[in-house]
Write an enzyme that holds these catalytic residues in place. Structure first.
Site, short mmCIF file in Angstrom:
data_model
loop_
_atom_site.label_atom_id
_atom_site.label_comp_id
_atom_site.label_asym_id
_atom_site.label_seq_id
_atom_site.Cartn_x
_atom_site.Cartn_y
_atom_site.Cartn_z
N HIS A 185 0.85 -1.20 0.00
CA HIS A 185 0.00 0.00 0.00
C HIS A 185 0.88 1.24 0.00
O HIS A 185 1.68 1.45 0.91
CB HIS A 185 -0.91 0.01 1.24
CG HIS A 185 -1.92 -1.09 1.23
ND1 HIS A 185 -2.41 -1.67 2.37
CD2 HIS A 185 -2.53 -1.73 0.20
CE1 HIS A 185 -3.29 -2.60 2.04
NE2 HIS A 185 -3.37 -2.66 0.74
N ALA A 186 0.68 2.05 -1.02
CA ALA A 186 1.65 3.11 -1.31
C ALA A 186 1.75 4.20 -0.26
O ALA A 186 2.72 4.93 -0.21
CB ALA A 186 1.32 3.73 -2.66
N ARG A 187 0.76 4.32 0.59
CA ARG A 187 0.86 5.42 1.56
C ARG A 187 1.49 4.99 2.88
O ARG A 187 1.58 5.80 3.81
CB ARG A 187 -0.53 6.00 1.81
CG ARG A 187 -1.52 5.02 2.39
CD ARG A 187 -2.81 5.74 2.71
NE ARG A 187 -3.92 4.81 2.86
CZ ARG A 187 -5.15 5.20 3.19
NH1 ARG A 187 -5.39 6.47 3.40
NH2 ARG A 187 -6.11 4.32 3.31
N ARG A 240 2.60 15.95 -10.36
CA ARG A 240 1.60 14.96 -10.70
C ARG A 240 0.26 15.34 -10.09
O ARG A 240 0.22 15.88 -9.00
CB ARG A 240 2.00 13.62 -10.12
CG ARG A 240 3.28 13.11 -10.68
CD ARG A 240 3.00 11.86 -11.43
NE ARG A 240 4.25 11.16 -11.67
CZ ARG A 240 4.30 9.86 -11.82
NH1 ARG A 240 3.23 9.12 -11.67
NH2 ARG A 240 5.43 9.28 -12.09
N ARG A 259 -11.98 -20.41 -1.97
CA ARG A 259 -12.83 -20.10 -0.85
C ARG A 259 -13.90 -19.17 -1.36
O ARG A 259 -13.67 -18.42 -2.28
CB ARG A 259 -12.04 -19.34 0.20
CG ARG A 259 -11.08 -20.20 0.89
CD ARG A 259 -10.08 -19.36 1.64
NE ARG A 259 -9.50 -20.25 2.60
CZ ARG A 259 -9.88 -20.33 3.84
NH1 ARG A 259 -10.77 -19.51 4.30
NH2 ARG A 259 -9.35 -21.18 4.65
N HIS A 306 2.89 -3.71 6.94
CA HIS A 306 1.98 -2.60 6.69
C HIS A 306 2.11 -1.54 7.78
O HIS A 306 2.75 -1.74 8.80
CB HIS A 306 0.54 -3.10 6.64
CG HIS A 306 0.23 -3.93 5.44
ND1 HIS A 306 -0.39 -3.41 4.33
CD2 HIS A 306 0.48 -5.23 5.17
CE1 HIS A 306 -0.52 -4.37 3.42
NE2 HIS A 306 0.00 -5.49 3.90
N SER A 307 1.42 -0.45 7.56
CA SER A 307 1.29 0.60 8.56
C SER A 307 -0.19 0.98 8.54
O SER A 307 -0.75 1.17 7.46
CB SER A 307 2.17 1.77 8.14
OG SER A 307 1.75 2.97 8.73
N TYR A 360 -11.57 -7.39 11.44
CA TYR A 360 -12.83 -7.59 10.73
C TYR A 360 -12.53 -8.56 9.60
O TYR A 360 -11.37 -8.80 9.26
CB TYR A 360 -13.35 -6.26 10.18
CG TYR A 360 -12.37 -5.66 9.21
CD1 TYR A 360 -12.50 -5.88 7.85
CD2 TYR A 360 -11.27 -4.96 9.68
CE1 TYR A 360 -11.54 -5.40 6.98
CE2 TYR A 360 -10.31 -4.48 8.81
CZ TYR A 360 -10.47 -4.71 7.46
OH TYR A 360 -9.52 -4.25 6.61
N GLU A 382 1.29 -4.72 11.32
CA GLU A 382 0.88 -3.31 11.23
C GLU A 382 1.74 -2.52 12.20
O GLU A 382 1.59 -2.65 13.42
CB GLU A 382 -0.60 -3.14 11.57
CG GLU A 382 -1.57 -3.85 10.62
CD GLU A 382 -1.86 -3.07 9.34
OE1 GLU A 382 -1.33 -1.95 9.19
OE2 GLU A 382 -2.60 -3.60 8.49
#
Ligand SMILES: *[C@@H]1O[C@H](CO)[C@@H](O)[C@H](O)[C@H]1NC(C)=O
Ligand SMILES: *[C@@H]1O[C@H](CO)[C@@H](O)[C@H](O)[C@H]1NC(C)=O
Length: 430
Positions: A185-187, A240, A259, A306-307, A360, A382
């Site tokens: 995830h780019a952010r 950009r 699944r 991730h973050s 979730y 995370e």
């Protein structure tokens, strides 16, 4: 399908924008609300609002433990607040003006960049070219230890590279493989530095007490899975437009998993949680799939970084558990404890558990794919956000790197023992 169809002006885009005046204007009336969750009904309510109003979750909360943080655009604010009020869910303003928060973040980064130089690659939010150059340099200087592999091109034609680190050129099958990847995830800017710091600690700044990590384990480190998104997002020196490429992220595959998931994956390509046109519709995820396939029986740990939010999560996203859930949980807990031992006061304690239980239901996560694709233990990590969400000031990076490395080292050592047991069992049966 043309990817251009998937290029949307999404709310999340500007989170990564630059210092150019007016860049973040799209957010001037967006706010981030904190939501106090009492129980799972509240969690579910919020998740439904996320999907229905296409909200951007900055932090998925935990009932009684951790508030949710959710960015709400002006047109959705009324519906959002009245839905919470109707159910008596408490909420408060966390970030009143997201544009201003983005500008502050830009200033933090600019100040950081000018305050101390030169910086090591993992102490700053470096660009794609810098990261590649660093990987080339390391591989060039340590040819007996490090191999640079070019997995292939991204959708926009950037090379996606990873490092293989091994004292035995990946030929000793009695060693487990530790496969780490970052920045799907780019952010989530703090993630790539953690991967690069791990390379540093294994190769260029190896401490004597960590020699075993190099001798006993083979490492695959892919620090930047999504260079297109990252370059767009971090393109502070490029003119950009604000936009967000669909992260080639969460599209790992209902099909491969065989699944019947489908929980919470919007089909609108502009939705923040859009999962891609079909499994592996983006080349980037295909490279990760290929690495897992190539080393199927030897990947003991797959760590998808991730973050943010302080979580160590494991499969499956629908709440079912893999057969070895107990050791997965124990190793994940050891990781959380090692990182908590160094935590800053403003960070939450790490929460460890099945991703659907702790957060979730999801479908098609890299974590789930890693687990079914043959990694013995597959995790979503995370990292801490310190209340800043994705906008973690770079001054925290050194701490995040060191703290996370402690967690990685613990999981690597435990995985070595688990792999040895598995390996010797397999070899005595023959
Ligand atoms: C959660 O709390 C609310 C308010 O007390 C209550 O109405 C609801 O039934 C609770 N849900 C669960 C699953 O306990
Ligand atoms: C939000 O902050 C920006 C930048 O400081 C400012 O230009 C804008 O007017 C603010 N928006 C609101 C609604 O106050």
């Amino acid at each position: 399908m043309q990817r251009s169809v998937l290029v949307c002006v999404c709310a999340a885009a500007a989170v990564l924008g630059g210092a150019r005046a007016g860049r973040h204007d799209a957010y001037s009336s967006s706010a981030v609300f904190g939501v106090q969750l009492r129980n799972t009904s509240d969690l579910e309510l919020l998740h439904n609002l996320e999907l229905n109003l296409d909200l951007d979750m900055w932090q998925y909360g935990m009932p009684q433990v951790r508030d949710a943080m959710v960015m709400v655009p002006p047109h959705a604010r009324g519906k959002f607040l009245s839905a919470l009020d109707k159910e008596g869910v408490s909420h408060y303003m966390h970030v009143e003006n997201v544009t201003q928060a983005l500008e502050t973040h830009d200033e933090d980064i600019a100040r950081w960049k000018s305050s101390r130089a030169p910086r090591l690659i993992f102490q700053d939010y470096m660009r794609y070219a810098d990261i590649n150059a660093e990987m080339e340099r390391i591989a060039g200087r340590h040819p007996n230890l490090v191999t640079l592999v070019n997995a292939g091109k991204s959708f926009e034609g950037r090379d996606i590279k990873y490092l293989k680190i091994s004292t035995t050129n990946f030929e000793d099958h009695s060693k487990p493989i530790y496969f780490m990847e970052a920045m799907i995830h780019a952010r989530e800017w703090v993630t790539t530095p953690v991967a690069m710091y791990s390379v540093y600690r294994l190769v260029e700044n190896r401490r004597s007490q960590d020699q075993d990590l190099l001798d006993d384990i083979d490492w695959i480190i892919l620090p930047l899975v999504n260079p297109d998104g990252y370059e767009t997002a971090s393109g502070v020196r490029q003119d950009r437009p604000t936009r967000l490429l669909t992260p080639p992220a969460s599209e790992w595959t209902a099909i491969e998993l065989r699944r019947s998931h489908g929980v919470g994956t919007p089909t609108n390509p502009c939705a923040i949680t859009y999962a891609g046109a079909r499994p592996f519709s983006e080349p980037e995820t295909g490279y990760v799939r290929d690495i897992l396939a190539e080393h199927k029986d030897r990947v003991q740990i797959f760590m998808d970084i991730h973050s943010h939010g302080n979580y160590v999560l494991f499969a499956y996203g629908d709440g079912t558990l893999p057969p070895n859930a107990l050791p997965i949980f124990l190793v994940g807990s050891a990781m959380g404890a090692a990182m908590d031992a160094m935590k800053l006061p403003q960070a939450g304690f790490y929460r460890v558990g099945n991703s659907a239980t702790v957060l979730y239901s999801t479908s098609g996560s890299a974590q789930d794919y890693g687990q079914v694709a043959g990694a013995a233990m597959s995790y979503t990590l995370e990292l801490p956000g310190y209340g800043y969400g994705f906008l973690v000031p770079p001054s925290y990076q050194d701490h995040i790197n060191e703290e996370t490395w402690q967690g990685i080292a613990v999981t690597a050592r435990l995985s070595r023992q688990l792999y040895r047991d598995r390996y010797s069992a397999a070899n005595t049966q023959r």
